[in-house]
Enzyme design. Sequence first.
Site, PDB file in Angstrom:
ATOM      1  N   LYS A 182       0.892  -1.168   0.000  1.00 28.38           N
ATOM      2  CA  LYS A 182       0.000   0.000   0.000  1.00 28.38           C
ATOM      3  C   LYS A 182       0.927   1.214   0.000  1.00 28.38           C
ATOM      4  O   LYS A 182       1.663   1.449   0.953  1.00 28.38           O
ATOM      5  CB  LYS A 182      -0.886  -0.056   1.245  1.00 28.38           C
ATOM      6  CG  LYS A 182      -1.307   1.260   1.886  1.00 28.38           C
ATOM      7  CD  LYS A 182      -2.244   2.089   1.037  1.00 28.38           C
ATOM      8  CE  LYS A 182      -2.581   3.388   1.752  1.00 28.38           C
ATOM      9  NZ  LYS A 182      -1.440   4.303   1.930  1.00 28.38           N
ATOM     10  N   SER A 240       2.438   5.097  12.478  1.00 25.61           N
ATOM     11  CA  SER A 240       2.012   5.681  13.755  1.00 25.61           C
ATOM     12  C   SER A 240       1.243   4.668  14.604  1.00 25.61           C
ATOM     13  O   SER A 240       0.701   3.677  14.091  1.00 25.61           O
ATOM     14  CB  SER A 240       1.117   6.880  13.469  1.00 25.61           C
ATOM     15  OG  SER A 240      -0.058   6.448  12.817  1.00 25.61           O
ATOM     16  N   GLY A 243      -2.611   4.706  13.467  1.00 29.01           N
ATOM     17  CA  GLY A 243      -2.859   3.967  12.223  1.00 29.01           C
ATOM     18  C   GLY A 243      -2.612   2.481  12.426  1.00 29.01           C
ATOM     19  O   GLY A 243      -3.401   1.633  11.992  1.00 29.01           O
ATOM     20  N   GLY A 244      -1.517   2.159  13.089  1.00 30.10           N
ATOM     21  CA  GLY A 244      -1.149   0.767  13.321  1.00 30.10           C
ATOM     22  C   GLY A 244      -2.201   0.056  14.156  1.00 30.10           C
ATOM     23  O   GLY A 244      -2.593  -1.076  13.855  1.00 30.10           O
ATOM     24  N   GLU A 263       5.319  -1.887  13.447  1.00 28.65           N
ATOM     25  CA  GLU A 263       6.453  -1.214  14.086  1.00 28.65           C
ATOM     26  C   GLU A 263       6.018   0.222  14.278  1.00 28.65           C
ATOM     27  O   GLU A 263       5.839   0.953  13.314  1.00 28.65           O
ATOM     28  CB  GLU A 263       7.693  -1.292  13.202  1.00 28.65           C
ATOM     29  CG  GLU A 263       8.254  -2.689  13.081  1.00 28.65           C
ATOM     30  CD  GLU A 263       8.683  -3.271  14.407  1.00 28.65           C
ATOM     31  OE1 GLU A 263       9.063  -2.498  15.312  1.00 28.65           O
ATOM     32  OE2 GLU A 263       8.631  -4.498  14.546  1.00 28.65           O
ATOM     33  N   CYS A 300      11.848   7.046  14.400  1.00 31.76           N
ATOM     34  CA  CYS A 300      11.133   6.291  15.430  1.00 31.76           C
ATOM     35  C   CYS A 300      12.038   6.058  16.632  1.00 31.76           C
ATOM     36  O   CYS A 300      11.570   5.790  17.728  1.00 31.76           O
ATOM     37  CB  CYS A 300      10.662   4.970  14.859  1.00 31.76           C
ATOM     38  SG  CYS A 300      11.958   4.082  13.997  1.00 31.76           S
ATOM     39  N   GLU A 389       4.775   9.716  22.264  1.00 34.53           N
ATOM     40  CA  GLU A 389       5.677  10.236  21.233  1.00 34.53           C
ATOM     41  C   GLU A 389       5.195  11.569  20.649  1.00 34.53           C
ATOM     42  O   GLU A 389       4.020  11.718  20.318  1.00 34.53           O
ATOM     43  CB  GLU A 389       5.766   9.209  20.089  1.00 34.53           C
ATOM     44  CG  GLU A 389       6.695   9.644  18.943  1.00 34.53           C
ATOM     45  CD  GLU A 389       6.562   8.735  17.700  1.00 34.53           C
ATOM     46  OE1 GLU A 389       5.436   8.387  17.322  1.00 34.53           O
ATOM     47  OE2 GLU A 389       7.607   8.401  17.118  1.00 34.53           O
TER      48      GLU A 389
END
Length: 505
Positions: A182, A240, A243-244, A263, A300, A389
């Site tokens: 994607k 993020s 989203g993850g 991740e 990250c 974060e």
Amino acid sequence: MTFTPHGKHLIAGTWIAGEKTFSSEPASGPSHEFAVGTVELVDRAAKAAEEAFWSYGYSSRADRAKFLNLIADEIEARAEAITEIGTQETGLPEARLNGERGRTTGQLRFFASHIEAGTYLDVRHDEALPDRQPAPRPDLKMVQRPIGPVAVFGASNFPLAFSTAGGDTAAALAAGCPVVVKGHSAHPGTGEIVAEAINAAREKLGLHPGVFSLIQGGNRDVGSALVQHPDIKAVGFTGSLGGGRALFDLCAARPEPIPFFGELGSVNPMFVLPEATRARGEALGKGWAGSLTMGAGQFCTNPGIAVVIDSPDADTFVSAAKAALSEVGPQTMLTDGIAKAYRDGRDRIAGSSGVEELLTSNSEMRNATPYLFETTGETWLANHELGEEVFGPLGLVVRVTSEDEMQTIAKSLVGQLTCTIHLDDGDTAIGQSLMPILERKAGRILANGFPTGVEVADAMVHGGPYPASTNFGHTSVGTLSIRRFLRPVSYQNIPDALLPQDLRN
Ligand code: NAP
């Protein structure tokens, strides 16, 4: 311009335009139009990947190694154009794009030699014991087999190394899994040219076209449909937490749940121990500022938190960090949305009670300038949002009163990609007391260094307990990352001629 994107999807070897388009938002240079992904294209790509699995999943390791090496060659053949479009789309400097390209091709070649060596197969054999009492033992052979088609979502901040032909794609292709990427809407042109390189390598070797597809985004339904497609058997995601988590939940809710290897982000705390602070507080403060602002803090592994025991030496450390940060000018962020999220994060920290703003600056539009805040251990422990974060060059000093409070802070951490200890010989005892705690918190623990910079190696772990990643048993960087896309199969009394190639005598 050496490369003008055509804006199409690559679905199983065919470039496909779309009725609807979205415009890229480059940091510099012209904007281009890209086809918006659709659920129908997801279906076509996933079905083609499943079809391709019947040949690619049973191909030899030597053939797959050839494919990986050829992809690296094809990427290098497009080096100049990749750097040009990548720089424009992301605002990252040319040197960074060149370096990241080297990392990406190096990673592909590293996987090629890794699968050729074959140790990752973890072959095991329990020989038959026909005379064993009270029951005979059967002949058992075990090997790791590819899991099936894999969906890959790359991150905005690594347009090459964690994207279309990045670590997830390299690991999946090495394992024998076809890949559907994607495309990231922050760098669709970079995605397109890298997909072109992968497709060129695939064509040269005559592999099934379904081995690789790229669907551009511009529509969040694409990602949701992809992770829910019945032919997709695992997902590699870098991005993020929000989203993850959304995509992870969709994977878990499928009729056939599948592993989602997310991740995600991390604040990567540094524990600056007293003797080290005394010996080199100034150098550590400067070093921290350098690591914190590298790539506009868009890593990250950015060390967003420094925990230090209150003392005049701690003042030296903080002043040096502040002085170095104040000299860093504005840096372009990856997207307007990321720049806005950075300012929102700054506002969140600045608005928290008990937090002092040590260095303020004026981040505007797509630019980021550093911020430095300080709080006490007590305030930190009372407000878990301070541990979330902020993606960008923002540092938070947590000033604690004692070694005990430092340990309490360490125990309060959520999962991290990395934790760092800065220590001298005189700090060994406190370092020893922190290690068992940090081991439970992070995928990687460093001494006397900075966590930005993740070596692609056999012993690397880039992952960690949630929310650093969604699977603490895995890594997304290094050769061990191939294990995400494999599953063990045991063969009991199976004649040699029926065994997978890697198990035959
Ligand atoms: P992101 O916004 O989560 O995007 C990543 C990908 O997921 C994009 O393709 C995005 O689609 C898609 N996506 C996000 N939310 C979705 C949803 N709800 N439904 C469907 N698709 C969705 O992350 P990012 O801004 O690119 O990356 C920055 C973050 O990645 C930071 O938090 C950073 O710490 C983390 N990161 C982690 C690592 C690691 O290895 N752990 C490495 C690099 C970065 P669109 O294209 O439509 O946006």
